[in-house]
Design a protein around this motif. Structure first.
Motif, mmCIF file in Angstrom:
data_model
loop_
_atom_site.group_PDB
_atom_site.id
_atom_site.type_symbol
_atom_site.label_atom_id
_atom_site.label_comp_id
_atom_site.label_asym_id
_atom_site.label_seq_id
_atom_site.Cartn_x
_atom_site.Cartn_y
_atom_site.Cartn_z
ATOM 1 N N SER B 183 0.843 -1.201 0.000
ATOM 2 C CA SER B 183 0.000 0.000 0.000
ATOM 3 C C SER B 183 0.876 1.248 0.000
ATOM 4 O O SER B 183 0.499 2.283 -0.555
ATOM 5 N N PHE B 186 1.826 1.911 -3.458
ATOM 6 C CA PHE B 186 0.626 2.444 -4.095
ATOM 7 C C PHE B 186 0.472 3.929 -3.779
ATOM 8 O O PHE B 186 0.296 4.763 -4.665
ATOM 9 N N ILE B 279 0.822 0.617 -8.676
ATOM 10 C CA ILE B 279 -0.631 0.620 -8.464
ATOM 11 C C ILE B 279 -1.179 -0.798 -8.570
ATOM 12 O O ILE B 279 -2.005 -1.241 -7.778
ATOM 13 N N MET B 280 -0.677 -1.515 -9.559
ATOM 14 C CA MET B 280 -1.179 -2.857 -9.849
ATOM 15 C C MET B 280 -0.911 -3.813 -8.685
ATOM 16 O O MET B 280 -1.770 -4.637 -8.344
ATOM 17 N N SER B 283 -3.331 -3.205 -6.010
ATOM 18 C CA SER B 283 -4.667 -3.547 -6.493
ATOM 19 C C SER B 283 -4.878 -5.057 -6.442
ATOM 20 O O SER B 283 -5.951 -5.530 -6.065
ATOM 21 N N LEU B 317 -12.900 -2.104 -3.481
ATOM 22 C CA LEU B 317 -11.918 -2.495 -4.483
ATOM 23 C C LEU B 317 -12.103 -1.669 -5.750
ATOM 24 O O LEU B 317 -11.159 -1.087 -6.287
ATOM 25 N N SER B 320 -11.215 2.132 -5.213
ATOM 26 C CA SER B 320 -9.795 2.469 -5.072
ATOM 27 C C SER B 320 -9.011 2.173 -6.346
ATOM 28 O O SER B 320 -8.201 2.997 -6.791
ATOM 29 N N ILE B 321 -9.291 1.033 -6.958
ATOM 30 C CA ILE B 321 -8.569 0.726 -8.186
ATOM 31 C C ILE B 321 -9.008 1.673 -9.294
ATOM 32 O O ILE B 321 -8.191 2.213 -10.034
#
Lengths: 149, 671
Positions: B183, B186, B279-280, B283, B317, B320-321
């Protein structure tokens, strides 16, 4: 090579690998998936001998016997039942009357030769596929297992 | 009372997280007071959530069954360690653990990120605040661990017996440290996108967080695999179960991120891609949390999950994604692309690494989600199992493993492939030799195994070859070479060790998959059975009491080829509170190999079903992961990698320069 050609060749190379990978993934997907059947669905839509699939339902009451290292029992959806032979140790939570999923294939006599019987971590757990088929066939009693599946 | 205080602490932390997120996002550019507030808010959340978590732990330890969670998942006779681990052996508690680790990482950013640019730090903490508020809200409103029962029950209903194992003390915390650690990456990515400052320095700040999370995720996955292996009694160590996949995907993408961040740091290239991976990775961690916690999967892991919470998690989910990728889509085109480089170079090799890791992740993602999507769209019930994953993942790993040893040898910018191939020829020859010897000794019927063994040894020897080449063994005096070897930088050592670990794990996987043998048979006490050169004699079968279970106890004497006899115990336990049985397999270790004995049901005459496996070199799988994790720790101890240090060093250097010039001036003056 000019900068442009270089960029092109790199992108083309990467694209080629990704395309090949995509082809691999989707051929494998059409080839390697296994379908889920309940005993009644098996009756309606028969499966070839030796073709792997998953059979799900409840373990029929009073059907489980042991002959040497073979476990023999019936999987039922309360309408039809299929005989299953499994030559391995059953999961700890395997019990008559409980939901179960077996992986394997049919032999020439229509007996399901299981290669794997799935266990769950939770004693109240019934595989979702089994719940769904039982519901579809009107064989699901809501109070039977509470809301915990 | 303590429970209510804990509940209050959670709500307070939730409110602070919201304020931290809102103020941080609005005033990150301008206000130093806000920056300081955001920092202390992050630390305060950690203190509050720690208190909150400890209050639940305390209720479990003293068996306070007025706490509904303790009633449902604990039992007064349970050993202390399982009373504590029972806290996160359920949905509500595991979400609270997730929150605890999330705020731990936020606090770590606040404390260790002293030297980060203030604006970046404030933005990172603001994004962490959003994530924290989301999960605290999820905990408070849908999965509250503080619910009370009145009147309090006299006795609890016991933790799921399969979880009553030391594995539960280790596996989930490690896994969550990995999941949630990402995180931070992220948040760094989102912060970079918002502020628009994405450069090599950003990559240097993100890298330690990536490595820390990756180390924990590596250990968490390895521990989970070993736990499943010894506890479930099936003898398998990886099932391609959707839940395993959902912790394996962040690991693969995290591995890719760790490598692409190096390219970004050293060469200022792959910037957009690195942000995308950051990011991925998180996620996919969130996707994992959703898949496990929502109950939409048929999995061996979904213990008591609740479908109604699934929707909330799905929304979480999705938002945020979705938000992350929206920001990414808006800002990414405005980033200046990094420089191009020659395909034959360290960067080129790392791009290949990323390419294959990313496509392998995509293959696993497709295989994991396809049944769910098909079920939702057409109501078809299918499953995608090991054959699909073995094929796709296996095929994609082959080129990655072939290229891997070249990577460390290739120089940045452009490199000479022929020279590098020459340097690796020794490793390739040696690996080929080992593969041929194994092939000859075991017979030719297993076609793919020798290739797999070759790849494993190629990677292991190839990574060592880098160390040997750099310390000039055979070219200069041995003593000098050894001195050079231990003088090599930590980054070179950690690269070599991590890659060596990959090779070791591959060797273990290939050997155990190709050459394991098993025997399922029925035995009476006194009978013997042979497997893989071992003779296993059934010696004792009786019933015994345990602390909160009864034991069917079985003993075996194992006669090895060398004539030594060893003793192994295998048990079946029935837990009193739930009357649920579990299998405790008996495991004997011979070198890196193991003999695994699981006992099934007995019939009326005391004839026992016994399942015995011989698992050659299986321990190499986990030893390899220990090398990888150890290498990660080593790289973290590298001064250069530490957070904020570069800036400090620069400041010092600048100071040194100033003092030097001033000294020079005084010198001049005196002259």
């Amino acid at each position: 090579m000019t900068r442009k050609q270089k960029r092109f060749s790199i992108i083309a190379g990467l694209g080629l690998v990704i395309a090949l990978a995509a082809i691999l993934i989707f051929t494998a997907l059409s080839d390697k998936i296994t379908f889920f059947y309940s005993p009644s669905e098996l009756q309606e839509d028969p499966i070839a001998v030796g073709q792997a699939f998953r059979l799900g339902g409840l373990v029929q009451e009073d059907s489980w016997v042991k002959e040497d290292e073979y476990n023999i029992f019936y999987i039922t959806d309360n309408a039809l039942a299929v005989k299953v032979i499994y030559k391995q140790i059953l999961p700890d939570l395997f019990r008559e009357g409980q939901g179960v999923i077996a992986e394997g294939s049919l032999d020439a006599e229509g007996v399901f030769i299981a290669t794997n019987v799935l266990a769950k971590h939770d004693e109240n757990y019934i595989p979702k596929e089994v719940v769904d088929t039982l519901k579809e066939r009107g064989e699901w009693k809501e109070d039977e297992q509470g809301d915990k599946y | 009372m303590l429970i209510e205080l804990g509940h209050f602490a959670l709500i307070l932390a939730f409110v602070i997280a919201i304020i931290q997120a809102v103020l941080g996002l609005i005033y990150w550019r301008s206000d130093v007071r806000i920056a300081n507030f955001v920092r202390s808010a992050a630390i305060w959340q950690f203190i509050l959530i720690s208190f909150s978590f400890m209050s639940v732990v305390y209720a479990f330890v003293v068996s306070d069954f007025s706490l509904s969670l303790a009633y449902q998942h604990s039992y007064s006779l349970q050993p202390l360690i399982y009373k504590i681990t029972a806290v996160w052996g359920n949905h509500e508690g595991s979400i609270l653990l997730w929150v605890l680790i999330l705020v731990l990482f936020s606090a770590a950013v606040a404390v260790f990120g002293r030297d980060l640019p203030t604006q970046l730090r404030t933005l990172v903490l603001a994004v962490q605040g959003i994530l924290g508020a989301a999960f605290m809200g999820f905990s408070i409103f849908t999965s509250n661990p503080f619910a009370r029962l009145d009147p309090a029950p006299f006795e609890g209903t016991d933790l799921n017996p399969i979880l009553q194992d030391i594995g539960l003390a280790i596996h989930p915390p490690l896994l969550y440290l990995g999941y949630v650690g990402f995180s931070v990456c992220f948040s760094f990515a989102i912060a970079a996108l918002i502020s628009g400052k994405i450069d090599a320095a950003w990559a240097r700040w993100v890298r330690p967080w990536t490595v820390v999370s990756w180390v924990f995720l590596t250990l968490g996955n390895a521990m989970g695999s070993y736990w499943a292996y010894y506890e479930l009694g099936w003898g398998g160590w990886w099932f391609w179960d959707p839940v395993e996949n959902s912790s394996f995907m962040p690991w693969l993408v995290g591995t890719a991120l760790m490598h692409s961040a190096i390219v970004m740091e050293k060469r200022n290239a792959l910037k957009i891609w690195t942000i995308f991976l950051a990011i991925m990775t998180f996620s996919l961690s969130l996707l994992g949390a959703f898949l496990v916690r929502s109950g939409i999967l048929t999995s061996v892991h979904t213990f008591a999950s609740d479908p109604t919470r699934g929707l909330v998690l799905l929304a979480l989910l999705g938002v945020s994604i979705g938000a992350a990728f929206t920001i990414f889509a808006i800002r990414a085109p405005s980033l200046r692309a990094g420089g191009l480089f020659a395909p034959i170079s360290r960067e080129g090799a790392l791009v290949l690494n990323n390419l294959f890791l990313a496509t392998a992740t995509a293959a696993i993602l497709v295989g994991t989600l396809y049944p769910l999507i098909l079920d939702a769209l057409m109501g078809a019930r299918i499953s995608v199992g090991a054959p699909f994953f073995d094929l796709t993942f296996g095929v994609l790993m082959v080129p990655l493993l072939i290229v891997l040893p070249f990577g460390a040898f290739l120089g940045w910018k452009r490199a000479d492939l022929i020279a590098v191939t020459q340097r690796l020829a020794g490793a390739a020859g040696l690996a080929l030799l080992v593969a041929i010897v194994i092939f000859m000794l075991t017979g030719a019927e297993i076609r793919l195994a020798p290739l797999g063994v070759f790849l494993g040894f190629w990677v292991a020897f190839g990574s060592m070859a880098d160390l040997i080449y750099r310390s000039k063994f055979g070219k200069i005096a041995l003593g000098e070479s050894l001195k050079r070897l231990f003088g090599l930088s930590k980054s070179i050592w950690s690269t070599a060790l991590a890659h060596f670990g990959v090779g070791v794990t591959v060797i273990g996987i290939v050997i155990v998959s190709a050459w394991e043998s098993e025997n399922i048979t029925t035995m009476k006490v006194g009978e013997s059975v042979d497997l893989a050169g071992y003779s296993i004699k059934f010696t004792v079968a009786d019933e015994r009491p345990g602390p909160n279970y009864t034991i069917s106890h079985f003993e075996f004497d194992v006669l090895a080829k060398n004539g030594k006899v060893r003793h192994v115990v295998s048990e079946k336990r029935v837990y009193m509170a739930s009357s649920m049985p579990t299998t405790e397999a008996g495991i004997l270790t011979y070198g890196f190999s193991q003999l695994y004995v699981a006992v099934g049901d007995a019939d009326e005459e005391g004839v026992q079903v016994v399942r015995i496996w011989y698992k050659p070199y299986i321990l190499l799988i986990w030893i390899g992961t220990l090398f990888m994790a150890g290498a990660g720790f080593l790289s973290l101890s590298d001064r250069k990698a530490r957070v904020g240090v570069p800036k400090q060093a620069k400041a010092k250097r600048a100071k040194a320069k100033v003092s030097k010039t001033s000294k020079a001036k005084t010198n001049k003056g005196s002259a």
